[in-house]
Design a protein around this motif. Sequence first.
Motif, PDB file in Angstrom:
ATOM      1  N   VAL A 179      -2.674   7.199   0.497  1.00  0.00           N
ATOM      2  CA  VAL A 179      -3.877   6.303   0.361  1.00  0.00           C
ATOM      3  C   VAL A 179      -4.086   6.071  -1.091  1.00  0.00           C
ATOM      4  O   VAL A 179      -3.860   6.952  -1.728  1.00  0.00           O
ATOM      5  CB  VAL A 179      -4.874   7.240   0.909  1.00  0.00           C
ATOM      6  CG1 VAL A 179      -6.647   6.294   0.795  1.00  0.00           C
ATOM      7  CG2 VAL A 179      -5.020   7.798   2.478  1.00  0.00           C
ATOM      8  N   GLY A 180      -4.563   4.560  -1.112  1.00  0.00           N
ATOM      9  CA  GLY A 180      -4.804   4.174  -2.661  1.00  0.00           C
ATOM     10  C   GLY A 180      -3.737   3.545  -3.234  1.00  0.00           C
ATOM     11  O   GLY A 180      -3.530   3.060  -4.241  1.00  0.00           O
ATOM     12  N   ASP A 181      -2.300   3.397  -2.335  1.00  0.00           N
ATOM     13  CA  ASP A 181      -1.386   2.834  -2.975  1.00  0.00           C
ATOM     14  C   ASP A 181      -1.615   1.165  -2.494  1.00  0.00           C
ATOM     15  O   ASP A 181      -1.653   0.786  -1.423  1.00  0.00           O
ATOM     16  CB  ASP A 181      -0.266   3.243  -2.300  1.00  0.00           C
ATOM     17  CG  ASP A 181       1.105   2.683  -2.630  1.00  0.00           C
ATOM     18  OD1 ASP A 181       1.078   1.563  -3.386  1.00  0.00           O
ATOM     19  OD2 ASP A 181       2.273   3.102  -2.375  1.00  0.00           O
ATOM     20  N   THR A 182      -1.602   0.551  -3.711  1.00  0.00           N
ATOM     21  CA  THR A 182      -2.277  -0.996  -3.613  1.00  0.00           C
ATOM     22  C   THR A 182      -0.802  -1.700  -3.596  1.00  0.00           C
ATOM     23  O   THR A 182      -0.938  -3.076  -3.200  1.00  0.00           O
ATOM     24  CB  THR A 182      -2.940  -1.342  -4.782  1.00  0.00           C
ATOM     25  OG1 THR A 182      -2.191  -1.407  -5.969  1.00  0.00           O
ATOM     26  CG2 THR A 182      -4.000  -0.730  -4.860  1.00  0.00           C
ATOM     27  N   GLY A 185       0.975   0.460   0.185  1.00  0.00           N
ATOM     28  CA  GLY A 185      -0.169   1.135   1.085  1.00  0.00           C
ATOM     29  C   GLY A 185      -0.775   0.164   2.257  1.00  0.00           C
ATOM     30  O   GLY A 185      -0.323  -0.996   2.324  1.00  0.00           O
ATOM     31  N   ASN A 190      -7.195   1.847   2.217  1.00  0.00           N
ATOM     32  CA  ASN A 190      -7.598   2.063   0.720  1.00  0.00           C
ATOM     33  C   ASN A 190      -9.232   1.758   0.375  1.00  0.00           C
ATOM     34  O   ASN A 190      -9.953   2.386  -0.554  1.00  0.00           O
ATOM     35  CB  ASN A 190      -6.811   1.114  -0.035  1.00  0.00           C
ATOM     36  CG  ASN A 190      -5.392   1.532  -0.177  1.00  0.00           C
ATOM     37  OD1 ASN A 190      -5.155   2.658   0.115  1.00  0.00           O
ATOM     38  ND2 ASN A 190      -4.391   0.640  -0.565  1.00  0.00           N
ATOM     39  N   ARG A 194     -12.548   3.809  -0.766  1.00  0.00           N
ATOM     40  CA  ARG A 194     -13.264   3.268  -1.801  1.00  0.00           C
ATOM     41  C   ARG A 194     -14.733   3.373  -1.322  1.00  0.00           C
ATOM     42  O   ARG A 194     -15.849   3.749  -2.365  1.00  0.00           O
ATOM     43  CB  ARG A 194     -12.933   2.088  -2.447  1.00  0.00           C
ATOM     44  CG  ARG A 194     -11.552   2.117  -3.037  1.00  0.00           C
ATOM     45  CD  ARG A 194     -11.564   0.699  -3.720  1.00  0.00           C
ATOM     46  NE  ARG A 194     -11.128  -0.503  -2.941  1.00  0.00           N
ATOM     47  CZ  ARG A 194     -10.221  -0.873  -2.636  1.00  0.00           C
ATOM     48  NH1 ARG A 194      -8.854  -0.404  -2.590  1.00  0.00           N
ATOM     49  NH2 ARG A 194      -9.898  -1.940  -1.637  1.00  0.00           N
ATOM     50  N   HIS A 200     -11.114   5.467  -5.918  1.00  0.00           N
ATOM     51  CA  HIS A 200     -10.487   4.432  -6.250  1.00  0.00           C
ATOM     52  C   HIS A 200      -8.966   4.467  -6.883  1.00  0.00           C
ATOM     53  O   HIS A 200      -8.591   3.602  -7.562  1.00  0.00           O
ATOM     54  CB  HIS A 200     -11.345   3.593  -7.459  1.00  0.00           C
ATOM     55  CG  HIS A 200     -12.575   3.005  -7.070  1.00  0.00           C
ATOM     56  ND1 HIS A 200     -12.936   1.850  -6.513  1.00  0.00           N
ATOM     57  CD2 HIS A 200     -14.022   3.875  -6.881  1.00  0.00           C
ATOM     58  CE1 HIS A 200     -14.262   1.831  -6.011  1.00  0.00           C
ATOM     59  NE2 HIS A 200     -14.591   3.271  -6.219  1.00  0.00           N
ATOM     60  N   LEU A 202      -4.613   6.138  -6.689  1.00  0.00           N
ATOM     61  CA  LEU A 202      -3.641   7.008  -5.702  1.00  0.00           C
ATOM     62  C   LEU A 202      -3.780   8.329  -5.500  1.00  0.00           C
ATOM     63  O   LEU A 202      -3.974   8.889  -6.544  1.00  0.00           O
ATOM     64  CB  LEU A 202      -2.431   6.290  -6.572  1.00  0.00           C
ATOM     65  CG  LEU A 202      -0.980   6.956  -5.715  1.00  0.00           C
ATOM     66  CD1 LEU A 202      -0.759   5.994  -4.322  1.00  0.00           C
ATOM     67  CD2 LEU A 202      -0.061   6.662  -6.668  1.00  0.00           C
TER      68      LEU A 202
END
Length: 240
Positions: A179-182, A185, A190, A194, A200, A202
């Motif tokens: 979660v949070g891997d842009t 992911g 994600n 947020r 906000h 990783l």
Amino acid sequence: MSDLKLLYQDDHLVVVHKPAGLLVHRSWLDKGETRFAMQMTRDLVGRHVFPVHRLDRPTSGLLLFALDPQTANRLSQAFAQHQVSKEYLAVVRGWTPAQHYIDYPLKEELDPIADRFCDPNKPAQAAQTWLQTLAKVELPFAVSPRHPSSRYSLVRLRPHTGRKHQLRRHLAHLSHPIVGDTTHGDGRHNQFFRQQFGSHRLLLLHHCLTFRHPHLGIPIQCRTELDPELQTLWAQLGWF
């Protein structure tokens, strides 16, 4: 972003806790940055420091530096020869198996500018990661239109190799992205974290580092506490 914290120091090496979002050292790819873990550690201990391993910018946790070139060379060799044990905690999408050994080769990720002279057809390199599930949770939110609820797991990860973005890519390969891997992911999850939790970043923490002291020959194990942000999130998910 919280400040860097000194966790261990002797005459040869130093271990710090790097907050998420902090670069390890200056990079021409991030020319606008003014804060770096390497310079902050140098200022903290009053000595020049030498990096011996990587920690991605969005990842928080343990970062080891040498205090002299000889120590840096010995530690770098220890990392290259897989004589250093690293342990991470991560929050991932879905319910993961109790234990799982990921053996999935990875092609080198090349930057279009920095690596423009590298061979894009280089064969994939061996990469292994051991995974253990520590906790699970099911939330009554339909993040995906295919499911009325959403499931997440807290996992412990021990990489046996050190490929670039190995943990993030291996978890994405399992369809359990962090979660949070842009980059690797799931954007929907994600965004949910947020909006629902104010998270906000990783959700990956390097929390345990074990190695043999390069001069004294004794085993050294360093652990770090959860970041305050992660402590709050763990509590919200019921993971005490």
